[in-house]
Design a protein around this motif. Structure first.
Motif, PDB file in Angstrom:
ATOM      1  N   ASN A  84      42.619  32.987  20.055  1.00  0.00           N
ATOM      2  CA  ASN A  84      41.164  32.949  19.972  1.00  0.00           C
ATOM      3  C   ASN A  84      40.583  31.572  20.299  1.00  0.00           C
ATOM      4  O   ASN A  84      39.399  31.442  20.596  1.00  0.00           O
ATOM      5  CB  ASN A  84      40.700  33.359  18.569  1.00  0.00           C
TER       6      ASN A  84
ATOM      7  N   ASN B 298      37.914  48.220  26.147  1.00  0.00           N
ATOM      8  CA  ASN B 298      37.101  48.707  25.034  1.00  0.00           C
ATOM      9  C   ASN B 298      35.596  48.567  25.277  1.00  0.00           C
ATOM     10  O   ASN B 298      34.805  49.297  24.689  1.00  0.00           O
ATOM     11  CB  ASN B 298      37.472  47.972  23.744  1.00  0.00           C
ATOM     12  N   LYS B 299      35.216  47.643  26.143  1.00  0.00           N
ATOM     13  CA  LYS B 299      33.791  47.445  26.430  1.00  0.00           C
ATOM     14  C   LYS B 299      33.162  48.710  26.999  1.00  0.00           C
ATOM     15  O   LYS B 299      32.030  49.071  26.649  1.00  0.00           O
ATOM     16  CB  LYS B 299      33.626  46.285  27.414  1.00  0.00           C
TER      17      LYS B 299
ATOM     18  N   SER C 167      40.971  44.827  18.388  1.00  0.00           N
ATOM     19  CA  SER C 167      40.295  43.562  18.681  1.00  0.00           C
ATOM     20  C   SER C 167      41.064  42.413  18.047  1.00  0.00           C
ATOM     21  O   SER C 167      41.916  42.636  17.170  1.00  0.00           O
ATOM     22  CB  SER C 167      38.875  43.597  18.118  1.00  0.00           C
TER      23      SER C 167
ATOM     24  N   ASP D 219      40.779  42.562  14.275  1.00  0.00           N
ATOM     25  CA  ASP D 219      41.575  43.659  13.712  1.00  0.00           C
ATOM     26  C   ASP D 219      43.066  43.366  13.826  1.00  0.00           C
ATOM     27  O   ASP D 219      43.856  43.740  12.951  1.00  0.00           O
ATOM     28  CB  ASP D 219      41.237  44.966  14.419  1.00  0.00           C
TER      29      ASP D 219
ATOM     30  N   LEU E 117      44.971  40.533  24.902  1.00  0.00           N
ATOM     31  CA  LEU E 117      43.748  40.814  24.150  1.00  0.00           C
ATOM     32  C   LEU E 117      42.537  40.916  25.065  1.00  0.00           C
ATOM     33  O   LEU E 117      41.649  41.750  24.846  1.00  0.00           O
ATOM     34  CB  LEU E 117      43.527  39.735  23.088  1.00  0.00           C
TER      35      LEU E 117
ATOM     36  N   ALA F 213      39.904  44.011  25.488  1.00  0.00           N
ATOM     37  CA  ALA F 213      38.450  43.838  25.383  1.00  0.00           C
ATOM     38  C   ALA F 213      37.753  44.418  26.606  1.00  0.00           C
ATOM     39  O   ALA F 213      36.695  45.063  26.485  1.00  0.00           O
ATOM     40  CB  ALA F 213      38.107  42.360  25.221  1.00  0.00           C
TER      41      ALA F 213
END
Length: 329
Positions: free
Chosen positions: A327, A240-241, A278, A281, A233, A237
């Protein structure tokens, strides 16, 4: 700014707090050659640091091989497409999907050879098209033929692994292929794309890649699975940033080339053509949406004679708890 090594140390420390064993476990991960941001931490050894484990990375050329290795117990965590995943669940293998690796777009495409005489879909009739059977490419090829109202029996569909597709393409033995990199890149050198998995998704036949885990391994090592998910993950991230900046970093691309054998110049486009979810998601998708997608795919596989029968429910084969636990790391 915290250096990468320090970040790995923090991640490993958090994983220990979550309950990783004091002594390193050892397990085997089956991976494939579809380019993905997670191959950067794979090349860096980040998964080993985060899980406090000895990981044996084993490359596979297609989902059918992955299924057999997972079924035998030789592989504990594996990457495979939604079609072989649906087939595996339909066989009631002791597995669960714990992370969506990618929503497929241009990472898989139907490419036809220049000079094959294939200009439009109907020209596929009587032609030889290669694809690894029970793969997402196979599912997508059949879905494309169904959309174009072409009887699959009128197309010579042959079962070849990606390395054998590359060889057959070089010899001129096949007219087209539905496949992924590095075979996809080789085919596109002297062929043209007829349809992509992203286009098929918009036509109602979406495909995705996923990470699965054997249930017996996950039950004994939940923190390892959560830490594995965390590294993955985090790689999503980072990508995707700023996808363009990430792909412009030659170090990232070189690491993916090392893992996959894909062409460096094509990797940015492949990555941009797929979706990397994410954590939020992921949590929403790893439930009813994934179970429904597996059910729909299984119904199609049954229609094509690839499985005996779909299951009443695919809910037991998808689990968001590891993403949610990641998380907290």
């Amino acid at each position: 700014m915290i250096q990468r090594s320090a970040l790995y140390a923090l991640l490993a420390g958090a994983a220990f707090a979550f309950g990783l064993p004091a002594q390193a476990v050892e397990f085997t991960v089956g991976y494939q050659t579809v380019p993905t941001p997670s191959q950067v931490p794979q090349a860096d050894g980040a998964y080993e640091k985060a899980t406090n484990a000895k990981i044996n990375w084993r490359k596979f050329d297609g989902g059918a091989e992955v299924i057999n290795a997972v079924a035998s117990g030789d592989v504990q965590i594996a990457y495979l497409g939604s079609s072989p995943l649906a087939a595996a669940a339909s066989r009631k293998l002791p597995i669960e999907t714990f992370l969506i690796a990618a929503e497929l777009g241009t990472s898989e495409e139907l490419v036809v050879r220049n000079g094959s005489g294939i200009v439009k879909p109907q020209d596929l009739v009587g032609k030889k098209i290669a694809v690894p059977f029970v793969s997402t490419g196979h599912y997508s090829l059949l879905a494309a033929l169904k959309h174009w109202k072409i009887d699959p029996k009128k197309v010579e569909i042959v079962n070849l692994s990606p390395p054998n597709i590359i060889a057959a393409w070089a010899r001129g033995d096949i007219d087209g292929t539905y496949v992924w990199d590095p075979a996809l890149g080789k085919a596109k050198e002297s062929g043209k794309v007829l349809i992509t998995s992203g286009e098929l998704s918009k036509l109602g036949a979406p495909t995705f890649d996923a990470w699965l885990v054997r249930k017996d391994f996950a039950e004994k090592n939940p923190a390892v699975v959560a830490a594995f998910a965390k590294v993955t993950l985090d790689s999503f991230a980072a990508y995707n940033k700023d996808p363009k900046a990430w792909a412009a970093n030659r170090t990232n691309i070189d690491k993916i080339v090392k893992i996959t054998g894909a062409k460096a110049e094509e990797i940015p486009g492949v990555l941009a053509g797929s979706g990397y979810l994410s954590p939020d998601d992921q949590a929403r998708t790893l439930g009813e949406p994934t179970a429904k997608a597996l059910a729909n795919t299984s119904a199609f596989l049954k229609e094509q004679g690839r499985i005996d029968a779909p299951l009443p429910s695919y809910a037991p084969y998808t689990n968001a708890k590891y993403v949610k636990a990641a998380n907290s790391l």
